[in-house]
Write an enzyme that holds these catalytic residues in place. Structure first.
Site, PDB file in Angstrom:
ATOM      1  N   ARG A 243     -27.682  39.761   2.886  1.00 27.51           N
ATOM      2  CA  ARG A 243     -26.276  40.120   3.045  1.00 27.51           C
ATOM      3  C   ARG A 243     -25.504  39.690   1.788  1.00 27.51           C
ATOM      4  NH1 ARG A 243     -28.082  38.021   7.928  1.00 27.51           N
ATOM      5  NH2 ARG A 243     -28.040  39.497   9.670  1.00 27.51           N
ATOM      6  N   LYS A 270     -25.699  34.603   9.088  1.00 27.83           N
ATOM      7  CA  LYS A 270     -24.921  35.217  10.158  1.00 27.83           C
ATOM      8  C   LYS A 270     -25.441  34.802  11.526  1.00 27.83           C
ATOM      9  CE  LYS A 270     -23.488  39.705  11.999  1.00 27.83           C
ATOM     10  NZ  LYS A 270     -23.523  41.180  11.804  1.00 27.83           N
ATOM     11  N   HIS A 333     -23.972  45.851   0.853  1.00 27.16           N
ATOM     12  CA  HIS A 333     -24.612  45.650   2.162  1.00 27.16           C
ATOM     13  C   HIS A 333     -25.573  46.791   2.484  1.00 27.16           C
ATOM     14  CE1 HIS A 333     -25.042  44.774   6.442  1.00 27.16           C
ATOM     15  NE2 HIS A 333     -24.430  43.632   6.240  1.00 27.16           N
ATOM     16  N   ARG A 336     -29.538  46.821   2.702  1.00 27.79           N
ATOM     17  CA  ARG A 336     -30.278  46.434   3.903  1.00 27.79           C
ATOM     18  C   ARG A 336     -30.763  47.671   4.660  1.00 27.79           C
ATOM     19  NH1 ARG A 336     -29.893  41.354   5.379  1.00 27.79           N
ATOM     20  NH2 ARG A 336     -29.681  41.664   7.634  1.00 27.79           N
ATOM     21  N   HIS A 360     -32.845  39.329  11.205  1.00 29.20           N
ATOM     22  CA  HIS A 360     -32.365  39.738  12.513  1.00 29.20           C
ATOM     23  C   HIS A 360     -33.076  38.912  13.582  1.00 29.20           C
ATOM     24  CE1 HIS A 360     -31.069  43.984  10.985  1.00 29.20           C
ATOM     25  NE2 HIS A 360     -30.190  43.041  10.697  1.00 29.20           N
ATOM     26  N   TYR A 370     -38.737  33.740  16.911  1.00 33.24           N
ATOM     27  CA  TYR A 370     -39.669  33.332  15.870  1.00 33.24           C
ATOM     28  C   TYR A 370     -38.971  32.360  14.918  1.00 33.24           C
ATOM     29  CZ  TYR A 370     -43.148  36.951  16.988  1.00 33.24           C
ATOM     30  OH  TYR A 370     -44.101  37.707  17.594  1.00 33.24           O
TER      31      TYR A 370
END
Length: 408
Positions: A243, A270, A333, A336, A360, A370
């Site tokens: 990001r 984030k 951005h 991504r 994510h 994870y």
């Protein structure tokens, strides 16, 4: 004889303080430092004095009004001096437990280790959109209707994203107050924001996803004639597809050039979880060259106004505009989306590898999140394949060997 304004104006300080009486215990005390209204009275058999203000801030007429109020309180069996102390104590208590005071206390703890830009943005939103409306109110008196009023004020100017963030700040403040016994419950918990705010279509960050167009974009970046630090940021945006905020806040102490790894703390992410970015040989080469210029400072991409701050959030997007790409074509951005699309459709990497690298939230078969090192060796291979792929696109290759499948 009652006082007059003329007599008060003519009163001059003398060697000793003296009184100008107005009757009923009210008088003006004249001293070398000023003129003070006082009221002498008895309560419970004790002689007491009540201060009523300073002349000329408190006029003769206003002093008489205050005097009359105090006499009425005495007639009702109330000690005016004790009442004033109680009112002041209540005001002090309310100030200490006001929404603003509690919000600042929560902020000080919750944002202690956040980046300064994040701290500044959050506090600015509180100071502009919350405190003027409910900041002075005791936190225990805040109702759901008060929260809704704040949110709808923001909604009316069309700032829906800010409205959602502010709602989150208010809720966190109220939960903080609840945990400290200041309120009985978080009243914002009863508000379903999805039923309150106007819904709008989600806007995605513009991105170029055609391989041929990405090749043209990479060639345009390579020909960028602006500052070297900005050029490096443009290239690393493509190579790491983090990001924009994560990129510009990158610090040299997070980067292990020998180990080809960039480790980002969760407080900067984030999703709030620590993140590892494996660095391709191309990315390491760029960072080594950049280290010669900015390596003595804190930030990999320092602000042009001084190394104590990171690069402006508009720098990379501004550079893309200089290269001729509009905001509807490509954004920082947007890399991504470019990576998510091409790593899957063109290079054939597993979607969970890609999602992990995008930072994510990805769950294992048992529903557990994870950790940051999940699939790290595979992600390292993927990031190198991605960098090589971009090089080939930049070179204008017609056929791109795919990972895990055969090129058409």
């Amino acid at each position: 004889m009652p006082l007059t304004d003329t007599a008060i104006k003519k009163a001059k300080p003398s060697d000793k303080p003296y009184k100008l009486t107005d009757g009923g215990g009210l008088y003006l005390l004249v001293t070398g430092t000023g003129r003070y209204w006082r009221y002498n009275y008895r309560f419970g058999g004790k002689f007491k004095t009540l201060a009523l203000g300073t002349y000329p801030d408190v006029s003769l007429g206003r002093a008489r009004e205050k005097h009359a109020d105090a006499r009425r309180q005495l007639a009702d069996g109330i000690d005016p001096g004790a009442l004033r102390k109680a009112v002041k104590a209540r005001a002090a208590e309310c100030a200490a437990n006001s929404f603003e005071a509690v919000a600042r206390s929560w902020f000080g703890k919750a944002y202690a280790d956040k980046a300064q830009t994040t701290r500044d943005k959050t506090m600015t939103r509180l100071e502009q959109d919350v405190f003027p409306w409910i900041g002075a109110r005791p936190v225990s008196e805040i109702a759901a209707a008060d929260v809704l009023d704040v949110i709808r004020r923001i909604e009316r100017r069309g700032a829906l994203d800010i409205a959602r963030r502010v709602f989150n700040y208010i809720g966190r403040t109220l939960r903080y107050a609840d945990s400290h016994g200041m309120v009985e419950r978080d009243v914002s918990a009863s508000i379903d924001l999805s039923l309150v705010l106007t819904q709008r279509e989600t806007r995605h960050h513009a991105a170029i996803t055609s391989p041929q167009a990405v090749g043209g974009l990479m060639r345009a970046i390579d020909g960028f004639t602006g500052g070297f630090v900005t050029l490096c940021a443009l290239k690393l945006s493509a190579l790491t597809f983090v990001r924009p905020g994560e990129l510009r806040h990158a610090e040299w102490e997070e980067v292990d050039l020998d180990g080809a790894t960039w480790s980002i703390a969760g407080r900067k992410m984030k999703m709030g979880a620590d993140h590892i970015v494996p660095l391709s040989t191309q990315a390491v080469a760029i960072l080594r060259e950049l280290h010669n210029l900015t390596g003595r400072g804190r930030y990999v991409f320092p602000s042009e106004r001084g190394g104590s701050r990171p690069m402006s959030e508009n720098t990379v997007n501004g550079a893309l505009r200089r290269l001729g790409f509009t905001k509807d074509e490509m954004t920082a951005h947007g890399w991504r989306a470019v990576a998510r699309t091409l790593l899957d459709e063109e290079l054939g990497f597993r979607p969970d590898f890609i999602e992990h690298q995008l930072a994510h939230a990805v769950r294992d078969p048992n529903g557990r999140a994870y950790n940051r090192t999940a699939h790290l060796p595979d992600r390292r291979k993927m990031m190198q394949a991605w960098a090589d792929y971009l090089d080939k696109l930049e070179a204008g290759a017609d056929v791109i060997p795919l990972h895990g499948k055969t090129a058409a």
